[in-house]
Motif scaffolding. Structure first.
Motif, PDB file in Angstrom:
ATOM      1  N   ASN A 137      -4.654   2.607   0.305  1.00 37.11           N
ATOM      2  CA  ASN A 137      -5.365   3.548  -0.556  1.00 37.11           C
ATOM      3  C   ASN A 137      -5.270   3.061  -1.999  1.00 37.11           C
ATOM      4  O   ASN A 137      -4.253   3.255  -2.678  1.00 37.11           O
ATOM      5  N   LYS A 138      -6.316   2.429  -2.474  1.00 42.32           N
ATOM      6  CA  LYS A 138      -6.326   1.891  -3.832  1.00 42.32           C
ATOM      7  C   LYS A 138      -6.402   2.993  -4.884  1.00 42.32           C
ATOM      8  O   LYS A 138      -6.183   2.730  -6.075  1.00 42.32           O
ATOM      9  N   GLU A 139      -6.732   4.205  -4.489  1.00 44.04           N
ATOM     10  CA  GLU A 139      -6.830   5.328  -5.429  1.00 44.04           C
ATOM     11  C   GLU A 139      -5.653   6.290  -5.279  1.00 44.04           C
ATOM     12  O   GLU A 139      -5.747   7.467  -5.634  1.00 44.04           O
ATOM     13  N   TRP A 140      -4.527   5.796  -4.765  1.00 45.97           N
ATOM     14  CA  TRP A 140      -3.367   6.664  -4.578  1.00 45.97           C
ATOM     15  C   TRP A 140      -2.815   7.110  -5.919  1.00 45.97           C
ATOM     16  O   TRP A 140      -2.709   6.321  -6.867  1.00 45.97           O
ATOM     17  N   MET A 141      -2.486   8.399  -6.005  1.00 47.80           N
ATOM     18  CA  MET A 141      -1.960   8.977  -7.239  1.00 47.80           C
ATOM     19  C   MET A 141      -0.576   9.555  -6.982  1.00 47.80           C
ATOM     20  O   MET A 141      -0.300  10.107  -5.916  1.00 47.80           O
ATOM     21  N   CYS A 142       0.279   9.447  -7.970  1.00 49.36           N
ATOM     22  CA  CYS A 142       1.630   9.986  -7.880  1.00 49.36           C
ATOM     23  C   CYS A 142       1.580  11.511  -7.988  1.00 49.36           C
ATOM     24  O   CYS A 142       0.566  12.078  -8.407  1.00 49.36           O
ATOM     25  N   PRO A 143       2.638  12.204  -7.611  1.00 47.72           N
ATOM     26  CA  PRO A 143       2.642  13.668  -7.708  1.00 47.72           C
ATOM     27  C   PRO A 143       2.392  14.190  -9.110  1.00 47.72           C
ATOM     28  O   PRO A 143       1.810  15.268  -9.287  1.00 47.72           O
TER      29      PRO A 143
END
Length: 286
Positions: free
Chosen positions: A220-226
């Protein structure tokens, strides 16, 4: 009557014996000595102690010891570098390469920091040939795939949750295996939005604390942290449950809560905490 008569006889005999003893003492001439001994044995009168009168102390009216700042000499002190105690780092007398290992390389030599540099691939600005761990140490790197088995304060990348600067345990990671500073670490995540240290998580913390797999995050290249998910409002009540972030929220850190979360049927600690926050918010509404 008999008891009173007996008492009277005893008193008369006693008085007669006392008179006889006194007459004998007088005849022997020891009556005066007894009085002298009694006088000597009597307690002496206590000596009256003089009460000290308190006197008010008069202080010297000479000039007080003032700092140079209050004396108006601050300008002279500030411009005199020898009078101030600076550290070696501020004096630029010595540069420790170990303290500069977290500075990123400036791109293209134009003085600007390279944009969107992944947080899981901080580049070192020092010569790493002399600081490389030995091959024996690197051989133990993959003994633990979750967090890695080798702690390295120079080449290791700090996880936001466990705060362990370890080389990852991924076998095909060139960043930790070959110490190639141009490659990202495969065992640490990187947020696609902030690219900050808040989004750097190791495999174990990502799984246990947030219920995500490292392979899915890589794809997932668009993964975001919490942190970014909360800021954008993508997943309500989804927050970072590290001790640092919970203390900033004035919340008690959860500690080792994964066993409690799994017993309750939750995927991770973050899911357990998200459910508690949602129930608390609904309770406040009603």
């Amino acid at each position: 009557m008999g008891r009173l008569a007996a008492t009277f006889d005893y008193e008369s005999l006693r008085n007669a014996r006392i008179s006889e003893n006194q007459a004998r003492l007088v005849s022997l001439g020891v009556q005066g000595k007894i009085s002298e001994l009694r006088a000597k044995a009597s307690p002496a009168k206590p000596v009256e102690t003089s009460v000290k009168k308190s006197c008010k102390k008069v202080y010297d009216r000479s000039s007080l010891r003032r700092s140079d700042r209050l004396k108006g000499k601050s300008g002279e002190v500030l411009f005199n570098s020898d009078s101030l105690r600076y550290s070696e780092r501020l004096r630029a007398r010595s540069v420790n390469p170990l303290k500069l290992n977290r500075r990123r390389v400036l791109g293209n030599g134009d003085g600007e920091e390279e944009a969107n540099t992944p947080a899981n691939a901080p580049r070192l600005k020092v010569d790493t040939t002399e600081l490389r761990p030995s091959p024996e140490v690197l051989s133990r790197r993959c003994d633990s795939k979750g967090r890695g088995s080798v702690y390295d304060p120079i080449f290791g990348i700090c996880c936001h949750f466990c705060r362990q600067k370890k080389l990852c345990g991924e076998e095909d990671c060139k960043r930790c295996g070959d110490l190639d500073m141009d490659e990202p670490c495969l065992g640490k995540t990187d947020c696609s939005v902030c690219h900050s240290s808040n989004g750097v998580l190791c495999r174990a913390c990502l799984k246990v604390r947030y219920g995500e797999e490292m392979e899915e995050v890589r794809e997932n290249k668009e993964w975001m942290c919490p942190h970014c998910q909360e800021e954008k409002g993508i997943n309500p009540y989804w927050i970072c449950n590290s001790s640092l972030c919970l203390k900033k929220r004035k919340m008690v850190p959860t500690g080792i809560a994964i066993f409690k979360a799994r017993e309750a049927g939750y995927k991770s600690v973050a899911h357990l905490l998200m459910d508690k926050l949602q129930k608390a918010a609904n309770h406040r509404k009603y």
